[in-house]
Design a protein around this motif. Structure first.
Motif, PDB file in Angstrom:
ATOM      1  N   MET A  92      -6.317  -2.802  -2.333  1.00  0.00           N
ATOM      2  CA  MET A  92      -5.507  -3.229  -1.191  1.00  0.00           C
ATOM      3  C   MET A  92      -6.376  -3.503   0.020  1.00  0.00           C
ATOM      4  SD  MET A  92      -2.663  -3.928  -1.800  1.00  0.00           S
ATOM      5  CE  MET A  92      -2.267  -4.481  -0.188  1.00  0.00           C
ATOM      6  N   MET A  93      -7.448  -2.720   0.136  1.00  0.00           N
ATOM      7  CA  MET A  93      -8.330  -2.901   1.285  1.00  0.00           C
ATOM      8  C   MET A  93      -8.988  -4.270   1.236  1.00  0.00           C
ATOM      9  SD  MET A  93      -9.089  -1.648   3.946  1.00  0.00           S
ATOM     10  CE  MET A  93      -8.669   0.034   4.069  1.00  0.00           C
ATOM     11  N   ILE A 145      -4.484  10.674  -8.022  1.00  0.00           N
ATOM     12  CA  ILE A 145      -5.568  10.575  -7.044  1.00  0.00           C
ATOM     13  C   ILE A 145      -6.365   9.301  -7.258  1.00  0.00           C
ATOM     14  CG2 ILE A 145      -7.654  11.711  -6.241  1.00  0.00           C
ATOM     15  CD1 ILE A 145      -5.860  13.838  -5.757  1.00  0.00           C
ATOM     16  N   LEU A 203      -2.342  14.787 -12.128  1.00  0.00           N
ATOM     17  CA  LEU A 203      -3.107  14.865 -10.881  1.00  0.00           C
ATOM     18  C   LEU A 203      -4.165  13.778 -10.787  1.00  0.00           C
ATOM     19  CD1 LEU A 203      -4.147  18.492  -9.966  1.00  0.00           C
ATOM     20  CD2 LEU A 203      -3.169  16.735  -8.514  1.00  0.00           C
ATOM     21  N   PHE A 204      -4.948  13.690 -11.851  1.00  0.00           N
ATOM     22  CA  PHE A 204      -6.077  12.762 -11.838  1.00  0.00           C
ATOM     23  C   PHE A 204      -5.591  11.335 -11.631  1.00  0.00           C
ATOM     24  CE2 PHE A 204      -9.240  10.120 -13.994  1.00  0.00           C
ATOM     25  CZ  PHE A 204     -10.375  10.519 -13.325  1.00  0.00           C
ATOM     26  N   VAL A 259       0.977   4.333  -2.659  1.00  0.00           N
ATOM     27  CA  VAL A 259       0.786   5.740  -2.303  1.00  0.00           C
ATOM     28  C   VAL A 259       1.960   6.571  -2.814  1.00  0.00           C
ATOM     29  CG1 VAL A 259       0.664   7.343  -0.376  1.00  0.00           C
ATOM     30  CG2 VAL A 259      -0.701   5.296  -0.329  1.00  0.00           C
ATOM     31  N   VAL A 275      -7.941  16.287 -16.793  1.00  0.00           N
ATOM     32  CA  VAL A 275      -9.053  15.340 -16.727  1.00  0.00           C
ATOM     33  C   VAL A 275      -9.760  15.265 -18.074  1.00  0.00           C
ATOM     34  CG1 VAL A 275     -11.165  14.782 -15.519  1.00  0.00           C
ATOM     35  CG2 VAL A 275      -9.325  15.931 -14.312  1.00  0.00           C
ATOM     36  N   GLN A 276      -9.986  16.440 -18.678  1.00  0.00           N
ATOM     37  CA  GLN A 276     -10.695  16.475 -19.956  1.00  0.00           C
ATOM     38  C   GLN A 276      -9.904  15.734 -21.028  1.00  0.00           C
ATOM     39  OE1 GLN A 276     -10.464  18.928 -17.841  1.00  0.00           O
ATOM     40  NE2 GLN A 276     -12.335  20.156 -17.771  1.00  0.00           N
ATOM     41  N   TYR A 282      -6.522   1.821  -6.094  1.00  0.00           N
ATOM     42  CA  TYR A 282      -5.616   0.760  -5.656  1.00  0.00           C
ATOM     43  C   TYR A 282      -5.476   0.716  -4.145  1.00  0.00           C
ATOM     44  CZ  TYR A 282      -4.565  -0.422 -10.367  1.00  0.00           C
ATOM     45  OH  TYR A 282      -4.687  -0.852 -11.643  1.00  0.00           O
ATOM     46  N   THR A 283      -5.125   1.845  -3.552  1.00  0.00           N
ATOM     47  CA  THR A 283      -4.911   1.822  -2.104  1.00  0.00           C
ATOM     48  C   THR A 283      -6.241   1.674  -1.378  1.00  0.00           C
ATOM     49  OG1 THR A 283      -3.283   3.478  -2.623  1.00  0.00           O
ATOM     50  CG2 THR A 283      -3.552   2.933  -0.333  1.00  0.00           C
ATOM     51  N   GLY A 284      -7.242   2.432  -1.842  1.00  0.00           N
ATOM     52  CA  GLY A 284      -8.502   2.460  -1.107  1.00  0.00           C
ATOM     53  C   GLY A 284      -9.359   1.242  -1.328  1.00  0.00           C
ATOM     54  N   ILE A 306      -4.724   6.330  -5.768  1.00  0.00           N
ATOM     55  CA  ILE A 306      -4.949   6.159  -4.333  1.00  0.00           C
ATOM     56  C   ILE A 306      -6.360   5.620  -4.090  1.00  0.00           C
ATOM     57  CG2 ILE A 306      -5.178   7.350  -2.125  1.00  0.00           C
ATOM     58  CD1 ILE A 306      -2.965   9.128  -2.877  1.00  0.00           C
ATOM     59  N   VAL A 307      -7.358   6.233  -4.752  1.00  0.00           N
ATOM     60  CA  VAL A 307      -8.741   5.819  -4.492  1.00  0.00           C
ATOM     61  C   VAL A 307      -8.929   4.362  -4.866  1.00  0.00           C
ATOM     62  CG1 VAL A 307     -11.130   6.168  -5.135  1.00  0.00           C
ATOM     63  CG2 VAL A 307      -9.683   8.123  -4.785  1.00  0.00           C
ATOM     64  N   ALA A 310       0.842  -1.202   0.000  1.00  0.00           N
ATOM     65  CA  ALA A 310       0.000   0.000   0.000  1.00  0.00           C
ATOM     66  C   ALA A 310       0.874   1.247   0.000  1.00  0.00           C
ATOM     67  CB  ALA A 310      -0.930  -0.007   1.212  1.00  0.00           C
TER      68      ALA A 310
END
Lengths: 407, 260
Positions: free
Chosen positions: B78-79, B67, B63-64, B51, B143-144, B73-75, B70-71, B47
């Motif tokens: 991995m959870m 983030i 950026l996208f 991160v 993002v676009q 894979y980590t969130g 994290i949301v 994890a």
């Protein structure tokens, strides 16, 4: 000049000062939140609540904090020591992160600089908050696992399952906001709401967010992770002293965090109530902070109100509600919202969009009524189903007696 | 500032500091993931690697991607791993005996194959293709830009992957699903069943353990009105553990009382 440029011009020291201010504000709000929660719940239960330490018991939170810090710090023998120590640190450090992207004021001047009370403005600010929340779950899971006993493990599993499932619903409820505002940056979403709050324009999203934010923060009536009757203290059963205080702090900062996010996304953030826009220039723009805080406190009051009013849900009912009601409802709503968005982008007039919205509502109401009726009928059939009469005398079921009398 | 520096091919100081601070940590964590004994520690280190990768992405102006890394894979991923590790029992150590014959060799061959494939693919993708530059890639917004690529050029691949994932989820559900032969007995059904019995003895619940006034303990069977002990008053768990006093003593006692 938009917020990103405005904040991009901040010198480093100003960002540091702002970070410190935000941190101090969070801790202070937590102390006040604990006090006000205890006072409000007490009032709801016809008690007085803490009223000894300081005027109206205001410093009770501080006194409790000092007491907690001075207690003996226990680490159970069966615990995994490193993870046991890391868990509360993860919990508390992630909960502050979300405040970095929340705009608390409009344009103000701070130490002679034109800036805004927001640390940084990202094009994906709202996702950043979700990411911070999803790392925060680790604190709970690891605390549960590393304690090396059964209740914390069960509590940790429960609460992480809960947080993850309600995070899905929460994320989906935000999609409609992204679609309507065309942005994922918090300041841009606030700026888009100057004429109409999204709580009105995207009412279903608002309702879903309100429910899932309570589930996400493990608060009553969804506080199954620390259901005292079943799991003692849940994931923090084995924690004491400062480590417990950190979990406590994280819980309250999280509550304020989701309230601040709700304010930002649905209640127009730092904007004044409609019709009172002239107040936004008072105090050199700092008056917007008062509006922001008032909205956040209103959300916090809802949290306390829920806790004072509703009993805890059963775990399976709670999960069923999340997965079978909230998530499908949000998916359906996203579809509807994006069709409306497309309609207005393709040049449909406002009245057409409103007419379509009313049509959708009528169809939904009809579907719900039909579903309820068929459910009632099948339940009746089940109740009157062919059950063998027991071997001892029982009074007749009233409806059967009525049938006999009439037929 | 950062993007400008990247564009001209040099690395800005903050990014360099971040890299030299995080990269060794990430590598150490990755090595530790392979070497630590406990599965949960290994998952945690993984994890951390994820991160820190996200931090690198963010530093590279993606950026996208950072983030979402994290949301998702980590969130989420991995959870789930952690979840399963916790439920299965963490202390059970893996056996080092091969259950499938030649598994180790096959695994090494497959790993080498995948590695070679990836290397050649990336090499082919990078070589001969002039770099567009971050500025142009992020022209209409990060993002676009991603969204328009995903939903126009790569929409087919995107949909195929999503179909694959849905199939996998459905497959997992089918594997885990067991058909119920009879409906679940709920509290209500149990209550009805109790009253359906010919004798109503058990309908009020089982007698509580403990002998009135003498042995008010969970491991002592209750005495029935006729003086005989009721073993059904003791929890089945205590019985199974053998933590139960012999009921004969109490029987004798009851008889003595009768004689007196």
């Amino acid at each position: 000049m938009n917020f990103a440029d405005l904040l991009g011009n901040d010198p480093g020291w100003l960002t540091t000062v702002k970070a410190f201010l935000v941190f101090a504000l969070c801790v202070l709000l937590t102390l006040l939140a604990i006090w006000s929660e205890r006072r409000i719940v007490a009032r709801m239960q016809m008690r007085l609540g803490p009223n000894r330490v300081g005027p109206f018991g205001l410093v009770q939170g501080l006194a409790d904090g000092v007491k907690l810090a001075l207690k003996e710090d226990l680490i159970p023998k069966a615990a995994d020591k490193i993870v046991f120590i890391i868990a509360p640190i993860i919990s508390v450090s992630t909960c502050f992160l979300s405040f970095a992207v929340i705009p608390m004021t409009g344009k103000v001047s701070l130490f002679g600089h034109k800036t805004a009370m927001q640390l940084t403005d990202m094009p994906v600010g709202v996702l950043f908050i979700l990411a911070a929340a999803s790392v925060g779950v680790y604190g709970i899971v690891l605390a549960g696992w590393s304690s090396g006993s059964t209740y914390p493990l069960l509590g940790g599993l429960r609460s992480s399952a809960q947080v993850i499932s309600y995070e899905v619903a929460m994320g989906l409820s935000l999609v409609a906001v992204f679609i309507r505002s065309g942005s994922m940056s918090t300041s841009e979403i606030v700026a888009q709401q100057h004429s109409l709050w999204y709580a009105v324009a995207l009412f279903p999203s608002f309702v879903i967010y309100l429910i899932s934010m309570v589930g996400e923060t493990n608060r009553a009536p969804f506080d199954l992770a620390e259901a005292e009757g079943e799991l003692v203290g849940g994931f923090h059963t084995e924690y004491s002293s400062l480590k417990f205080a950190l979990f406590f702090l994280a819980e309250y900062v999280n509550i304020i965090g989701v309230s601040a996010l709700a304010t930002t996304l649905f209640l127009g953030g730092y904007h004044a109530l409609p019709g009172l826009t002239f107040t936004e220039n008072w105090l050199g723009g700092w008056f917007t902070m008062i509006w922001f805080m008032a909205k956040v406190i209103a959300f916090f009051f809802i949290f306390v109100w829920l806790r004072g009013t509703l009993p805890r849900l059963r775990y399976d009912q709670f999960m069923k509600f999340g997965w079978k009601v909230l998530i499908p409802a949000s998916l359906f709503w996203i579809m509807v919202a994006s069709s409306f968005r497309l309609m207005s982008q393709r040049g449909a007039s406002k009245s057409v969009v409103i007419a379509a919205a009313i049509g959708v509502v009528i169809i939904l109401l009809a579907a719900i009524t039909l579903f309820d009726r068929s459910k009632e009928k099948s339940e009746e059939r089940e109740a009157l189903g062919d059950v063998a009469p027991p071997s001892f005398p029982v009074p007749q079921i009233p409806s059967q007696r009525a049938e006999q009398l009439h037929g | 500032m950062l993007s400008l520096a990247l564009h001209s091919g040099t690395t800005a100081t903050p990014e360099a500091v971040q890299f030299w601070f995080l990269a060794p940590l990430a590598v150490l964590a990755a090595l530790g993931m392979l070497l630590v004994k406990k599965a949960v520690h290994s998952a945690l280190l993984l994890a951390w690697v994820m991160v820190s990768l996200a931090f690198f992405y963010i530093a590279q102006d993606a950026l996208f991607l950072g983030i979402v890394q994290i949301v998702v894979y980590t969130g989420a991923v991995m959870m789930l791993f952690l979840f399963i590790l916790m439920l299965v029992g963490v202390d059970s150590s893996d056996s080092l005996v091969e259950t499938i014959k030649g598994q180790r060799g096959a695994a090494i061959a497959a790993a080498l194959g995948v590695g070679g494939l990836l290397t050649s693919l990336i090499a082919r993708a990078v070589q001969g293709v002039p770099a567009v530059g971050l500025k142009d890639a992020n022209n209409g917004g990060n993002v676009q830009g991603l969204a328009s690529e995903l939903f126009t050029k790569y929409v087919w691949a995107f949909e195929v992957v999503s179909a694959l994932l849905i199939t996998a989820a459905l497959g997992a559900m089918v594997l885990a699903h067991s058909q119920k032969i009879k409906s679940k007995t709920a509290q209500r059904d149990l209550s009805i069943a109790r009253f359906r019995k010919d004798s109503l003895g058990a309908s009020a619940g089982l007698p509580a353990p403990g002998v009135f006034a003498r042995h008010n303990a969970v491991d002592v069977p209750a005495l029935l009105p006729d003086g005989s002990p009721a073993p059904s008053s003791i929890s089945a768990t205590l019985k199974a553990r053998g933590d139960m006093l012999d009921s004969k003593i109490f029987e004798l006692e009851a008889k003595e009382e009768e004689e007196n």
